[in-house]
Design a protein around this motif. Sequence first.
Motif, mmCIF file in Angstrom:
data_model
loop_
_atom_site.group_PDB
_atom_site.id
_atom_site.type_symbol
_atom_site.label_atom_id
_atom_site.label_comp_id
_atom_site.label_asym_id
_atom_site.label_seq_id
_atom_site.Cartn_x
_atom_site.Cartn_y
_atom_site.Cartn_z
ATOM 1 N N PHE A 93 -1.994 -1.584 -5.873
ATOM 2 C CA PHE A 93 -2.179 -1.385 -7.316
ATOM 3 C C PHE A 93 -0.871 -1.045 -8.036
ATOM 4 C CE2 PHE A 93 -6.345 -0.457 -5.410
ATOM 5 C CZ PHE A 93 -7.136 -1.372 -6.093
ATOM 6 N N ILE A 94 0.213 -1.604 -7.546
ATOM 7 C CA ILE A 94 1.522 -1.451 -8.200
ATOM 8 C C ILE A 94 1.976 -2.842 -8.626
ATOM 9 C CG2 ILE A 94 3.940 -0.773 -7.923
ATOM 10 C CD1 ILE A 94 2.980 1.253 -5.781
ATOM 11 N N ASP A 95 2.149 -3.029 -9.929
ATOM 12 C CA ASP A 95 2.612 -4.304 -10.471
ATOM 13 C C ASP A 95 4.046 -4.548 -9.987
ATOM 14 O OD1 ASP A 95 3.550 -6.445 -11.990
ATOM 15 O OD2 ASP A 95 2.721 -5.694 -13.871
ATOM 16 N N PRO A 96 4.297 -5.625 -9.237
ATOM 17 C CA PRO A 96 5.653 -5.897 -8.762
ATOM 18 C C PRO A 96 6.693 -5.962 -9.892
ATOM 19 C CG PRO A 96 4.100 -7.343 -7.664
ATOM 20 C CD PRO A 96 3.342 -6.625 -8.750
ATOM 21 N N ALA A 97 6.265 -6.350 -11.089
ATOM 22 C CA ALA A 97 7.191 -6.415 -12.220
ATOM 23 C C ALA A 97 7.643 -5.021 -12.670
ATOM 24 C CB ALA A 97 6.535 -7.145 -13.389
ATOM 25 N N LEU A 98 6.914 -3.984 -12.239
ATOM 26 C CA LEU A 98 7.244 -2.609 -12.636
ATOM 27 C C LEU A 98 7.848 -1.793 -11.494
ATOM 28 C CD1 LEU A 98 4.117 -1.742 -14.825
ATOM 29 C CD2 LEU A 98 6.328 -2.670 -15.538
ATOM 30 N N LYS A 99 8.210 -2.451 -10.397
ATOM 31 C CA LYS A 99 8.746 -1.707 -9.254
ATOM 32 C C LYS A 99 10.020 -0.944 -9.610
ATOM 33 C CE LYS A 99 11.416 -5.421 -7.158
ATOM 34 N NZ LYS A 99 11.629 -6.254 -6.002
ATOM 35 N N GLY A 100 10.720 -1.373 -10.638
ATOM 36 C CA GLY A 100 11.918 -0.669 -11.088
ATOM 37 C C GLY A 100 11.629 0.683 -11.711
ATOM 38 N N GLN A 101 10.346 0.963 -11.991
ATOM 39 C CA GLN A 101 9.954 2.251 -12.548
ATOM 40 C C GLN A 101 9.545 3.250 -11.470
ATOM 41 O OE1 GLN A 101 6.963 1.460 -15.536
ATOM 42 N NE2 GLN A 101 8.379 0.325 -16.818
ATOM 43 N N VAL A 102 9.626 2.821 -10.205
ATOM 44 C CA VAL A 102 9.204 3.664 -9.083
ATOM 45 C C VAL A 102 10.432 4.221 -8.358
ATOM 46 C CG1 VAL A 102 7.997 3.674 -6.855
ATOM 47 C CG2 VAL A 102 7.085 2.340 -8.781
ATOM 48 N N ILE A 103 10.433 5.537 -8.162
ATOM 49 C CA ILE A 103 11.505 6.178 -7.389
ATOM 50 C C ILE A 103 11.165 6.145 -5.903
ATOM 51 C CG2 ILE A 103 12.685 8.376 -6.935
ATOM 52 C CD1 ILE A 103 12.260 9.006 -9.956
ATOM 53 N N ALA A 104 9.920 6.478 -5.571
ATOM 54 C CA ALA A 104 9.483 6.514 -4.171
ATOM 55 C C ALA A 104 7.957 6.417 -4.138
ATOM 56 C CB ALA A 104 9.935 7.807 -3.506
ATOM 57 N N HIS A 105 7.422 5.900 -3.038
ATOM 58 C CA HIS A 105 5.960 5.855 -2.901
ATOM 59 C C HIS A 105 5.547 5.752 -1.449
ATOM 60 C CE1 HIS A 105 5.481 1.530 -1.941
ATOM 61 N NE2 HIS A 105 6.584 1.392 -2.678
ATOM 62 N N THR A 106 4.343 6.262 -1.186
ATOM 63 C CA THR A 106 3.747 6.127 0.141
ATOM 64 C C THR A 106 2.894 4.859 0.154
ATOM 65 O OG1 THR A 106 1.711 7.314 -0.413
ATOM 66 C CG2 THR A 106 3.582 8.640 0.402
ATOM 67 N N LYS A 107 2.358 4.565 1.314
ATOM 68 C CA LYS A 107 1.381 3.488 1.449
ATOM 69 C C LYS A 107 0.037 3.978 0.897
ATOM 70 C CE LYS A 107 3.362 2.372 5.908
ATOM 71 N NZ LYS A 107 3.102 2.453 7.336
ATOM 72 N N MET A 108 -0.866 3.058 0.666
ATOM 73 C CA MET A 108 -2.240 3.393 0.299
ATOM 74 C C MET A 108 -2.950 3.782 1.591
ATOM 75 S SD MET A 108 -4.223 3.594 -2.395
ATOM 76 C CE MET A 108 -3.467 2.578 -3.659
ATOM 77 N N LEU A 109 -3.592 4.944 1.597
ATOM 78 C CA LEU A 109 -4.148 5.520 2.826
ATOM 79 C C LEU A 109 -5.641 5.786 2.711
ATOM 80 C CD1 LEU A 109 -1.365 8.232 3.211
ATOM 81 C CD2 LEU A 109 -1.447 6.018 4.390
ATOM 82 N N SER A 110 -6.375 5.423 3.750
ATOM 83 C CA SER A 110 -7.805 5.764 3.796
ATOM 84 C C SER A 110 -7.979 7.046 4.605
ATOM 85 C CB SER A 110 -8.608 4.604 4.390
ATOM 86 O OG SER A 110 -8.189 4.334 5.699
ATOM 87 N N ASP A 111 -9.223 7.463 4.776
ATOM 88 C CA ASP A 111 -9.529 8.736 5.433
ATOM 89 C C ASP A 111 -8.804 8.903 6.767
ATOM 90 O OD1 ASP A 111 -10.897 11.222 5.964
ATOM 91 O OD2 ASP A 111 -12.129 10.095 7.387
ATOM 92 N N GLY A 112 -8.137 10.034 6.901
ATOM 93 C CA GLY A 112 -7.455 10.387 8.143
ATOM 94 C C GLY A 112 -6.062 9.818 8.300
ATOM 95 N N GLU A 113 -5.655 8.910 7.415
ATOM 96 C CA GLU A 113 -4.329 8.312 7.526
ATOM 97 C C GLU A 113 -3.276 9.188 6.844
ATOM 98 O OE1 GLU A 113 -5.045 3.552 7.841
ATOM 99 O OE2 GLU A 113 -5.092 4.389 5.811
ATOM 100 N N THR A 114 -2.056 9.119 7.378
ATOM 101 C CA THR A 114 -0.929 9.902 6.874
ATOM 102 C C THR A 114 0.288 8.998 6.749
ATOM 103 O OG1 THR A 114 -1.758 11.892 7.984
ATOM 104 C CG2 THR A 114 0.555 11.902 7.352
ATOM 105 N N ASP A 115 1.083 9.242 5.722
ATOM 106 C CA ASP A 115 2.345 8.530 5.549
ATOM 107 C C ASP A 115 3.366 9.517 5.002
ATOM 108 O OD1 ASP A 115 4.169 6.387 5.531
ATOM 109 O OD2 ASP A 115 3.642 5.822 3.482
ATOM 110 N N SER A 116 4.609 9.355 5.420
ATOM 111 C CA SER A 116 5.702 10.199 4.937
ATOM 112 C C SER A 116 6.812 9.322 4.376
ATOM 113 C CB SER A 116 6.276 11.051 6.079
ATOM 114 O OG SER A 116 5.325 11.969 6.542
ATOM 115 N N ILE A 117 7.455 9.837 3.338
ATOM 116 C CA ILE A 117 8.615 9.173 2.750
ATOM 117 C C ILE A 117 9.687 10.223 2.507
ATOM 118 C CG2 ILE A 117 7.432 7.241 1.657
ATOM 119 C CD1 ILE A 117 7.546 8.971 -0.954
#
Length: 149
Positions: A93-117
């Motif tokens: 749900f991130i518009d590729p045309a707006l990726k320049g507005q993102v500093i950092a992001h995790t993956k989309m995670l379902s129950d029990g999942e973890t991601d670190s950045i």
Amino acid sequence: MKLLKKLAPMFLLLFLATNTWAQREIKIEGHDNLRFTVDTIKASPGEQLKITLKTVSNIDDKSMMAHNWVLLKKGTDGMNFITKGLQHEDNDFIDPALKGQVIAHTKMLSDGETDSIVFKVPEEKGTYEYVCTFRAHYQAGMKGHLIVE
């Protein structure tokens, strides 16, 4: 000169250790109540942060409930960012045309999942919004602020 050559490996190890250990970890959970467990983070300009996001949900279906953590550049219109991302489910749900507005992001995670950045906090002091981009989560209040002071 010989002393410098002998000390060089020690300086290198010290440099690597400082850069590795200098990061501060913030652990955040996303729940079914559509809130982050941490809604305000204070940091220093240039500080290295590690964000660890874990989704805790009673809904196992990722298409029905999932969370991510997206830090937006200062001044980004969060509602506009979220609205334009709705058409990009295949890109968390991130518009590729707006990726320049993102500093950092995790993956989309379902129950029990973890991601670190790991990322460097912006040098410019001020307030930066972070959001979950899953459908309607932002509108329900799943957002927070990184305050650089």
